[in-house]
Design an enzyme around this catalytic site. Sequence first.
Site, PDB file in Angstrom:
ATOM      1  N   PRO A 140      21.839 -16.003  -8.728  1.00 47.22           N
ATOM      2  CA  PRO A 140      21.925 -17.464  -8.855  1.00 47.22           C
ATOM      3  C   PRO A 140      20.585 -18.107  -8.512  1.00 47.22           C
ATOM      4  O   PRO A 140      19.966 -17.760  -7.507  1.00 47.22           O
ATOM      5  CB  PRO A 140      23.009 -17.845  -7.838  1.00 47.22           C
ATOM      6  CG  PRO A 140      23.819 -16.608  -7.650  1.00 47.22           C
ATOM      7  CD  PRO A 140      22.846 -15.476  -7.793  1.00 47.22           C
ATOM      8  N   GLN A 160      17.630 -20.417  -7.267  1.00 47.43           N
ATOM      9  CA  GLN A 160      17.324 -21.273  -6.120  1.00 47.43           C
ATOM     10  C   GLN A 160      18.459 -21.283  -5.085  1.00 47.43           C
ATOM     11  O   GLN A 160      18.878 -22.325  -4.603  1.00 47.43           O
ATOM     12  CB  GLN A 160      17.012 -22.696  -6.598  1.00 47.43           C
ATOM     13  CG  GLN A 160      15.732 -22.765  -7.414  1.00 47.43           C
ATOM     14  CD  GLN A 160      15.400 -24.165  -7.926  1.00 47.43           C
ATOM     15  OE1 GLN A 160      16.186 -25.095  -7.771  1.00 47.43           O
ATOM     16  NE2 GLN A 160      14.240 -24.298  -8.531  1.00 47.43           N
ATOM     17  N   LEU A 170      18.182 -16.092  -2.509  1.00 51.12           N
ATOM     18  CA  LEU A 170      18.531 -14.672  -2.627  1.00 51.12           C
ATOM     19  C   LEU A 170      17.400 -13.861  -3.268  1.00 51.12           C
ATOM     20  O   LEU A 170      17.593 -12.715  -3.649  1.00 51.12           O
ATOM     21  CB  LEU A 170      19.824 -14.513  -3.447  1.00 51.12           C
ATOM     22  CG  LEU A 170      21.080 -15.090  -2.782  1.00 51.12           C
ATOM     23  CD1 LEU A 170      22.247 -15.136  -3.768  1.00 51.12           C
ATOM     24  CD2 LEU A 170      21.463 -14.285  -1.548  1.00 51.12           C
ATOM     25  N   SER A 216      13.323 -14.600  -7.857  1.00 53.27           N
ATOM     26  CA  SER A 216      11.989 -14.508  -8.451  1.00 53.27           C
ATOM     27  C   SER A 216      11.332 -13.169  -8.136  1.00 53.27           C
ATOM     28  O   SER A 216      10.815 -12.484  -9.024  1.00 53.27           O
ATOM     29  CB  SER A 216      11.099 -15.653  -7.946  1.00 53.27           C
ATOM     30  OG  SER A 216      11.560 -16.898  -8.406  1.00 53.27           O
ATOM     31  N   ASP A 227      11.023 -10.656   1.625  1.00 57.49           N
ATOM     32  CA  ASP A 227      11.815 -10.387   0.431  1.00 57.49           C
ATOM     33  C   ASP A 227      11.282  -9.175  -0.312  1.00 57.49           C
ATOM     34  O   ASP A 227      12.036  -8.302  -0.752  1.00 57.49           O
ATOM     35  CB  ASP A 227      11.789 -11.586  -0.516  1.00 57.49           C
ATOM     36  CG  ASP A 227      12.206 -12.876   0.163  1.00 57.49           C
ATOM     37  OD1 ASP A 227      12.577 -12.820   1.344  1.00 57.49           O
ATOM     38  OD2 ASP A 227      12.158 -13.926  -0.489  1.00 57.49           O
TER      39      ASP A 227
END
Length: 361
Positions: free
Chosen positions: A138, A140, A143, A146, A189
Amino acid sequence: TPSGCVASPPVRPPPMGDESQVGLITERAYARVGLFGNPSDGYFGKTISVSIQNFFSEVTLVPDQQCFSTRVSFEPGAYDWNAFDSLSSLAHHTETHGHYGGVRLLRSLCVNFHGYCEAKKILLHDQGFNLRYATTVPKQTGLSGSSSIVVAGLRCLMKHYDVNVPLADQPALVLKCETDLGINAGLQDRVVQCFEGAVAMDFSDAEAVTATGTGVYVAIPLKRIPKLLLVWGPPGSDSGVTHADVKKRWEAGDGFVRKTMAKVADVADRAKGVLLSDDLSQQEYLQNLASLMNENFDLRRAMFGDAALGPGNLEMIETPRALGAASKFTGSGGAVVVLCPLGDAQTENVKRYVLRVSQIQ
């Protein structure tokens, strides 16, 4: 997320696309949940994250089928539309998905991969290719959609060129692809998406992190990660926008932000101790983690303020908390990770109430 949704490393399901073209390469990278310490990873702090199989991005590289062709091209994805039925449909699409899609990420990846290989004096062959992507993450929602596109794309390029970028170097390379585009992000991330599983990260040695682009990473056994719920709502704001004010204050030496961010990093340190401890009962273990999860969010809230976090995000946080559960952002907002320390009955109760305001897995 249900316990089976944590990847370490995941068994890779069949790709979503067609594999009939010669030399086609498809790679997948998974979404991640920041459990403790975020957003201190962008401020020389410490974090703990897990990769999850609920959502993923997939990149496919198709070698150019014409002999001796060096052409490189990109296929627009769902967020890269350039033609619309009307001005109102353009406006609606942009409001829903933002101004940018995934092609810019893949272009930045190709530029940085080329630069990395040049710097390392790695010779690349000349066969061209087409890159395309698809994502179920999903948009923005904090998670790491990008960076999952970039990680999957990097794996494709490494296979196409038969180049091994050491695992320790991959997160910094992926991060540079995003910062070159003005995306304000930290290493967390990219580390967990490259390494997969559950990882405790230490970026506190500012000099070493700045010089090498790497921190100190410790794998956390997945059996130590408790059952979690993932809650998400409509698309939030861009993470770079969300972080901008706090980042400026931190760089300006704001005492409150510096002190509070250090406390956020300490939350991750203490959570690591709990996760690796064999001296706690199951209930003590869960209650300690729940307390640290709530503390993590409260510190973030003190720095960013309710206006920046937004009423929808706060509702996702406060609904499970009202039922005795712990909750915090998975990233910069848009999704929340929930821990129910009292067991299955509490979990089902939280699911029932949270579904009134958000989606849940």
